[in-house]
Design an enzyme around this catalytic site. Structure first.
Site, PDB file in Angstrom:
ATOM      1  N   ASP A 347       0.453  -1.117  -0.138  1.00  0.00           N
ATOM      2  CA  ASP A 347       0.221   0.345  -0.448  1.00  0.00           C
ATOM      3  C   ASP A 347       0.641   1.060   0.602  1.00  0.00           C
ATOM      4  OD1 ASP A 347      -2.453   1.602   0.688  1.00  0.00           O
ATOM      5  OD2 ASP A 347      -1.890   1.832   2.936  1.00  0.00           O
ATOM      6  N   ASP A 552      -6.994  -1.626   3.996  1.00  0.00           N
ATOM      7  CA  ASP A 552      -6.499  -2.713   3.814  1.00  0.00           C
ATOM      8  C   ASP A 552      -6.446  -4.325   4.500  1.00  0.00           C
ATOM      9  OD1 ASP A 552      -4.351  -1.037   2.189  1.00  0.00           O
ATOM     10  OD2 ASP A 552      -3.700  -0.481   4.156  1.00  0.00           O
TER      11      ASP A 552
END
Length: 653
Positions: A347, A552
């Site tokens: 990420d 996430d």
């Protein structure tokens, strides 16, 4: 939500049950160990041998048949259904070992009843650790639910009322003041504001909202008054969807214990067969008592004391080493899987970058001094609640602010105000150009900053029609991110960045740290799907994902190994298999090395746990294994496993 609460209570109850069993089994086991070994070690006997046997039998009974009853039921059910697992081996070994204590009063066989209690206590300890981890994960999912708003202010007719979030209906008009959470997913029908969506999207910059824009439930309204029409409620909301994705992927992992279970599935029927053949063979050559004793010795010797320690002791040592390095191994299966991973997905915000905007560059014209430039910019931005304004204020470090008159927020563009009789504007490029102010003197710098994916804030004087200077704001890369990525590239790992940010900004960050493949403009709910696609593209199908935000969590679960930043949200941390407590990406290559080293020790331990049986069982079949040496060999087997695991401490990570 009721379902979540019910599930959570069941998980808590299971953990409490195993904890109670753990405490009682070891309380009872301490005197058993004392009578079995300590008295012999120091060469004194408190009681006669037969009395000692009775005491050990009495003490061992509740450990096996009360505390271990659930395990016995599962184990013997497996034996009867021919589905052999660790419960089958534990059940068979402990019950037969216990029975030797009773039979020793009638036959000339060794008493292993105390050993049976030890084996069950070790097994119960492992079950408690497992249930504790599962229960904690469930608690964190419930915490995610609690992040949503508890109440909502809605219009019913012409009346404004406050109701519980569960009472909000699709079509309700919700009123949200600055600083309040958006109650549920909807669309803005009136008002303008910026909304902090970082808890959902992970992106640090707030999102400007006006009529027609969507608003996500549980995100925070920043500085404007909004009217939002509810479009989704209850289980249909984005937050509920994230929870559902986490739960769906939660069971997709393969436990490391399957390695031992596969061996056990073959080992259990093999030992049973050897034991029966031993009894039949010795019945022809000796007495019934001798044949029966030899057959039981085979079963007792095969009881997996060292096997019960093989995996947990290596994980304990490995996790202890990791903790000192800021690496927490939450789930043992990550140790098995990590060594096969060749693709690491990252990420961006809060993982590679710091997760909050900072002023990285300042360019000032000759029309003002730096001191005056910062005083004007800081005084104007001080009156705005916008997060970018706060970044400029923090950078200016002013102690005294200038008086600002006729201050006005220009939604989505910037702010304006009069200082010492002059009207100043500070905001984005469109605000300045619309006011007829020429930006040619800064065009080169602005283009350069934009190419780097930075946000440009310009201070100008509308009265003089002059641009005074430019701030460049960016979510800065963490100090060691490039070093960590370089370490992975040296070892030929494929690295990928997935982000919801725009492609230009994403590629600018990727260039700094050396990542070649970038997937930008990814919606939060699409991250897990992108991870799945990369798994399909990977040669071995195994990938690791590194992230820190709520959005996430599904991707962390979807990946073969989820690595969560300890500086991130609770739900991301609980979704991770490995946690980097200090938020440093250098923990990723270190975690890979630690995982490889720990798994290597687990395999070695399993080898040592079974090599004992390979040597000892034939001796037991031959009838030449002295029971005293059998006890010593069993102890040495466990000591070997523990010692080998501790050699891991010498590994440089």
């Amino acid at each position: 939500m009721d379902k979540e609460n019910k599930t959570g209570k069941l998980e808590d109850e299971e953990s409490k049950m195993w904890k109670k069993k753990l405490i009682w089994s070891w309380i009872i086991l301490v005197p058993v160990i004392f009578f079995m070994y300590i008295t012999k070690l120091f060469g004194f006997m408190l009681f006669d041998e037969s009395v000692m046997s009775v005491i050990i039998l009495v003490l061992s009974f509740p450990v096996i048949f009360i505390i271990g009853l659930q395990t016995l039921k599962s184990g013997f059910h497996g034996l009867l259904s021919l589905y052999f697992n660790m419960d089958s081996l534990i059940s068979l070994g402990t019950v037969v070992a216990y029975l030797t204590g009773i039979l020793s009063f009638f036959l000339s066989i060794q008493n292993y009843s105390g050993v049976s209690a030890m084996v069950m206590a070790i097994f119960v300890t492992g079950k408690y650790i497992e249930s504790k981890a599962r229960g904690k994960a469930g608690q964190e999912i419930r915490k995610l639910l609690e992040m949503g708003a508890k109440n909502a202010r809605v219009l019913r007719g012409k009346e404004e009322i406050e109701i519980l979030i569960s009472k909000v209906r699709v079509g309700d008009i919700m009123l949200i003041k600055p600083g309040e959470k958006i109650p549920t997913d909807g669309v803005v029908i009136k008002g303008e504001s910026s909304i902090d969506e970082s808890m959902i999207t992970g992106e640090s910059f707030p999102v400007d909202k006006r009529k027609g824009d969507n608003a996500i439930g549980a995100t925070v309204n920043q500085d404007g008054f909004l009217y939002v029409k509810a479009l989704k409620v209850g289980s249909d909301t984005f937050l509920s969807h994230i929870i559902e994705l986490v739960e769906e992927t939660q069971s997709s992992k393969v436990p490391i214990q399957k390695l031992a279970d596969k061996i056990t599935a073959i080992f259990v029927p093999l030992v049973l067969g050897i034991s029966v053949l031993t009894f039949i063979a010795w019945s022809f050559f000796g007495s019934f008592s001798y044949a029966f004793g030899a057959a039981i010795s085979v079963l007792v010797i095969s009881c997996p004391c060292a096997l019960g320690l093989a995996t947990p002791i290596a994980l304990t040592v490995g996790s202890g080493m990791g903790a000192k390095k800021g690496i927490l191994i939450r789930k043992g299966e990550a140790i098995q899987t990590m060594k096969e991973v060749r693709t690491v997905i990252f990420d961006k915000t809060g993982t590679i970058t710091k997760g909050k905007p900072e002023v990285t560059d300042v360019k000032i014209s000759g029309d003002t001094t730096k001191k005056e430039f910062l005083e004007i910019a800081g005084s104007l931005e001080k009156l705005s609640e916008h997060p970018l304004s706060k970044t400029v204020v923090n950078y200016s470090k002013l102690k005294n602010y200038k008086t600002v008159n006729n201050f006005r927020i220009l939604r989505g563009k910037g702010v304006e105000g009069i200082i010492s009789g002059k009207r100043y504007l500070i905001g984005n490029k469109s605000l300045i150009t619309e006011s007829g102010i020429d930006l040619k003197k800064f065009s080169k710098e602005i283009s350069h900053f934009e190419d780097e994916g930075k946000t440009v804030v310009i201070l100008s004087c509308e009265t003089d029609k002059k641009a005074y200077g430019v701030f460049a704001l960016s979510d800065s890369v963490k100090e060691d991110s490039a070093e960590a990525l370089n370490e992975l590239h040296k070892k030929n790992y494929c690295t990928v960045m997935i982000t919801g940010d725009n492609e230009r900004t994403a590629k600018a960050i990727a260039k700094v740290v050396g990542i070649k493949k970038v997937i930008a403009n990814v919606l939060p709910e699409e991250k897990a799907r992108k991870v799945s696609e990369l798994q399909s593209e990977s040669k071995d199908g195994l990938v690791a994902f590194v992230g820190d935000g709520i959005n996430d969590a599904p991707a962390l679960k979807q990946a073969n190994v989820g690595i969560a930043m300890g500086t991130g949200t609770d739900i991301a941390i609980e979704a991770g298999d490995i946690i980097l407590t200090n938020g440093s990406l250098m923990g990723v290559p270190k975690a890979i090395e630690l995982s490889k080293a720990t798994f290597s020790k687990i395999k070695q331990n399993l080898f040592w746990a079974f090599i004992y049986n390979t040597i000892a069982i034939p001796l037991a079949v031959a009838g030449v294994l002295n029971p005293i040496f059998a006890e010593i060999a069993m102890a040495l087997s466990s000591i070997t496993v523990v010692t080998n695991a501790n050699l891991l401490r010498g590994k440089r990570i």
